[in-house]
Design a protein around this motif. Sequence first.
Motif, short mmCIF file in Angstrom:
data_model
loop_
_atom_site.label_atom_id
_atom_site.label_comp_id
_atom_site.label_asym_id
_atom_site.label_seq_id
_atom_site.Cartn_x
_atom_site.Cartn_y
_atom_site.Cartn_z
N ILE A 73 31.79 -9.50 40.16
CA ILE A 73 32.66 -8.39 40.54
C ILE A 73 31.97 -7.47 41.54
CG2 ILE A 73 33.93 -6.40 39.65
CD1 ILE A 73 33.87 -7.75 36.89
N ARG A 74 32.69 -7.16 42.61
CA ARG A 74 32.19 -6.17 43.57
C ARG A 74 32.78 -4.82 43.18
NH1 ARG A 74 32.63 -7.89 49.42
NH2 ARG A 74 30.48 -8.48 49.08
N ALA A 75 31.95 -3.80 43.11
CA ALA A 75 32.40 -2.47 42.68
C ALA A 75 32.93 -1.70 43.88
CB ALA A 75 31.24 -1.71 42.04
N VAL A 76 34.27 -1.67 44.01
CA VAL A 76 34.86 -1.00 45.17
C VAL A 76 35.95 0.00 44.80
CG1 VAL A 76 34.43 -2.86 46.81
CG2 VAL A 76 36.49 -2.90 45.42
N GLY A 77 36.38 0.04 43.54
CA GLY A 77 37.46 0.93 43.16
C GLY A 77 37.23 1.43 41.75
N SER A 78 38.20 2.19 41.24
CA SER A 78 37.99 2.82 39.94
C SER A 78 37.84 1.78 38.83
CB SER A 78 39.14 3.78 39.62
OG SER A 78 40.38 3.11 39.76
N VAL A 79 38.62 0.71 38.88
CA VAL A 79 38.52 -0.27 37.79
C VAL A 79 37.24 -1.08 37.92
CG1 VAL A 79 39.65 -2.17 36.60
CG2 VAL A 79 41.04 -0.42 37.71
N ARG A 236 44.83 -11.28 47.01
CA ARG A 236 45.90 -10.34 47.28
C ARG A 236 45.89 -9.28 46.19
NH1 ARG A 236 46.17 -12.55 51.51
NH2 ARG A 236 47.95 -12.88 52.87
N HIS A 237 46.53 -8.15 46.49
CA HIS A 237 46.74 -7.11 45.49
C HIS A 237 47.62 -7.70 44.39
CE1 HIS A 237 46.95 -2.66 44.77
NE2 HIS A 237 47.99 -3.01 44.05
N MET A 238 47.21 -7.50 43.14
CA MET A 238 48.00 -8.04 42.02
C MET A 238 48.11 -7.04 40.91
SD MET A 238 46.53 -11.84 41.51
CE MET A 238 46.49 -13.01 42.86
N LYS A 239 49.27 -7.01 40.27
CA LYS A 239 49.46 -6.13 39.13
C LYS A 239 49.82 -6.90 37.88
CE LYS A 239 48.81 -1.90 40.54
NZ LYS A 239 47.73 -1.10 39.93
N CYS A 240 50.64 -7.94 38.04
CA CYS A 240 51.15 -8.60 36.84
C CYS A 240 50.52 -9.97 36.61
CB CYS A 240 52.67 -8.74 36.91
SG CYS A 240 53.23 -9.95 38.13
N ALA A 241 50.25 -10.70 37.70
CA ALA A 241 49.70 -12.05 37.65
C ALA A 241 50.70 -13.08 37.11
CB ALA A 241 48.41 -12.12 36.84
N VAL A 242 51.96 -12.68 36.89
CA VAL A 242 52.94 -13.64 36.39
C VAL A 242 54.11 -13.81 37.35
CG1 VAL A 242 52.34 -13.38 33.96
CG2 VAL A 242 54.03 -11.85 34.96
N GLY A 243 53.93 -13.41 38.61
CA GLY A 243 54.95 -13.66 39.61
C GLY A 243 56.11 -12.70 39.60
N CYS A 245 55.62 -8.76 39.95
CA CYS A 245 55.47 -7.41 40.50
C CYS A 245 55.64 -7.39 42.01
CB CYS A 245 54.12 -6.82 40.11
SG CYS A 245 52.73 -7.54 41.01
N GLY A 246 55.55 -8.54 42.65
CA GLY A 246 55.83 -8.63 44.07
C GLY A 246 54.67 -8.35 44.99
N HIS A 247 53.56 -7.82 44.47
CA HIS A 247 52.49 -7.37 45.35
C HIS A 247 51.76 -8.50 46.06
CE1 HIS A 247 52.14 -2.99 44.46
NE2 HIS A 247 52.89 -3.35 43.44
N CYS A 248 51.69 -9.67 45.43
CA CYS A 248 50.80 -10.70 45.96
C CYS A 248 51.49 -11.65 46.92
CB CYS A 248 50.17 -11.47 44.81
SG CYS A 248 51.31 -12.60 43.98
N MET A 249 52.67 -11.31 47.38
CA MET A 249 53.39 -12.26 48.23
C MET A 249 52.73 -12.52 49.57
SD MET A 249 57.46 -11.90 47.84
CE MET A 249 57.80 -10.56 46.74
N TRP A 250 52.72 -13.78 49.94
CA TRP A 250 52.22 -14.25 51.24
C TRP A 250 53.38 -15.01 51.85
CZ3 TRP A 250 48.87 -19.18 51.92
CH2 TRP A 250 48.39 -19.25 53.23
N GLY A 251 54.19 -14.33 52.64
CA GLY A 251 55.46 -14.93 53.00
C GLY A 251 56.18 -15.23 51.68
N ALA B 303 47.73 -3.70 50.05
CA ALA B 303 46.35 -3.39 50.40
C ALA B 303 45.40 -3.97 49.37
CB ALA B 303 46.17 -1.87 50.46
N VAL B 304 44.27 -4.46 49.84
CA VAL B 304 43.15 -4.83 48.97
C VAL B 304 41.95 -4.05 49.47
CG1 VAL B 304 43.97 -7.14 48.33
CG2 VAL B 304 42.62 -6.83 50.42
N HIS B 305 40.83 -4.20 48.82
CA HIS B 305 39.68 -3.41 49.23
C HIS B 305 39.32 -3.65 50.69
CE1 HIS B 305 35.65 -2.05 49.91
NE2 HIS B 305 35.25 -3.30 50.06
N GLY B 306 39.38 -4.92 51.10
CA GLY B 306 38.91 -5.23 52.46
C GLY B 306 39.89 -4.86 53.55
#
Lengths: 275, 371
Positions: A73-79, A236-243, A245-251, B303-306
């Motif tokens: 894990i890279r420490a870049v945010g609060s979590v 990608r940004h992810m919140k739910c990991a179950v398809g 929340c919509g955040h992780c879409m790539w096209g 957005a992601v960290h990078g």
Amino acid sequence: MSRMRETPWLPRPAVVLDIWSETPDTWTLLLEASEAAPSRGLPGQFNLLGILGVGEVPISMSGFQDGCLLHTIRAVGSVTRMLVDRKAGDVLGLRGPYGIGWPLEALAAAHLLIVAGGLGLAPLRPMVEAFMAQARPHQRLTLLYGARTPRDLLFTREFARWQAHPGVSLHLTVDRADPGWSHRVGVVTRWLPELVENPRETWALVCGPEVMMRFALLELEKQGVPAFQTFVSLERHMKCAVGQCGHCMWGPRLVCRDGPVFRVDQTRGLWVRGL
Amino acid sequence: MPQPRLASWEALARWVDRLVDAYRVVAPVFREQTVMYGEIQGWGEVALDLYERVGPGRYEVAEGPGTSRFRHYPGGGSLKHWVHPPLQPLIRGSQSRDQMRLTPVEPDAPPTVFWGIRPCDLKALEVLDRVFLGNPPDPFYQTYREAAVTVVVQCTGYGETCFCTTVGGSPGVVAGFDLALTEVEGGVLVEVGSPRGASLLEGLESRPAREAEITQARSRVEAVARHLPRRFHRDTVIQALRTAPDHPYWDQVAAQCLGCTNCTLVCPTCFCYTTRDVPLSLGLEGWERQRAWDSCFSLEFAAVHGGNFRPGLRERYRHWVSHKLSYWVEQFETLGCVGCGRCIVWCPVGIDITETARQVAGEASGQRGME
């Protein structure tokens, strides 16, 4: 009217057995996932690690050890900052495993070419270990790994052991060297042409910053490695990991469910900026 | 299914007044200068005889005569509020360094009637079913959806921003509903679509409908379907959105879009959410992880960290339209858009998703062609 239904939202407890530093901003956690899990997980899959009160983040598994899991894990945010602040005996919430992992068929390839940049080696490390555990005498693994500086290289304590395996050749490179650096200097893609010998027999697994992956894919294609034998792992940004929340879409692709590992011949038209 | 019945408006009113005693009834209401869906305590709150004047970025309600009493096409807000609430607690508990005590929130919903919803609203529920009733189904959505009986009002008119037929929908319903109401001369035709609908009907005084009444209902709805202009060619647009990410029109519309997220708020099928942890009583009683509506128009959505995968409004607007009118098909085997037109009405700068579709697909623009 209420019913107890199965919920994907309840994390299971994962005990931190050990934690060590890889680079100034990256740590590896050894986790014992104590309660029943759907499965231990496959190389390339990820778990959501979290603390109630802070949040959850998706982290690829970087290894499997005696029934326990490794996460780098890279420490870049609060979590992530809270996650790397754990000590042995602490408990994290774990949900997973999720996602499509690396193709295990690649472990039967005559030439497995692993191309990693920076933190991208973390999800690839299980494939390095898997290769070493079961390689036949004729099989070769070329690991091309680059980072910005020598201090940003992960898993340096394991390089000697990897190099010692007869089928493995390790090629390190950095963008910017320190005095005392005796290996290559230059971006990862620069060294690809000389490392591809039998393109048709080569399976390539690529993970790193997105710009590095794009250039690596172009170079691999140029060298003749088939796109159906080339795989990438996206972040990608992810919140739910179950398809959902919509955040992780790539096209049209959901990186949490259709990936994070993708076979490159199935990604035509998706490498558009901002898709 | 039982034969269609005919009820008078008075009988309908008495029925609704009985329903509110046994059910939570969500119906069209007039609140905040808008015809929207809201919970009612009696027939008197149902929005009737109100005429909506709509257009891109324009919404006004006035009273006025007309052939139909239900004239919300389809109004502001949507049923999303009840099946996919803006805020949904997921788990609760506490977590310290060496201990984790978490419990799932149990979904709960009272018996509910979605009364007087439009066919596009029903279609929107079916579209959301594809997202949330997959494998495994979302426990909350499943509970809310199963608790709701649907009483649809078929469309005997349409609004200027309606385009359900363009996306494969219809001003009428054929299946998937519990009860369907259609305004005819002398009353309201009531058709049963399910056993649940049949039992709900027991509280409504009615008589068997006459053939002429059934025919009138059918032809009124068919007339709407015939008159609704086709805004774009659906299959061409689905393809074009996959292959034209660099169309110059994206720059044009990005110059207008404010990223205000109104469209995603009023859209009955937009489902994106974020999760966050919030304290219960200043953290003394633990914490709650909840999900809350989010929008792909918000800056940090991708957005992601990078870095940020969609840093500009051009990319974010393009993503929203492409998802709604193309990617959904690949993901869920249905279009995301039901043609309700709310996004057109509630866009403060009047961006029209059908115009975007026409432009990107290379069709002649300005063909909103009313009858």
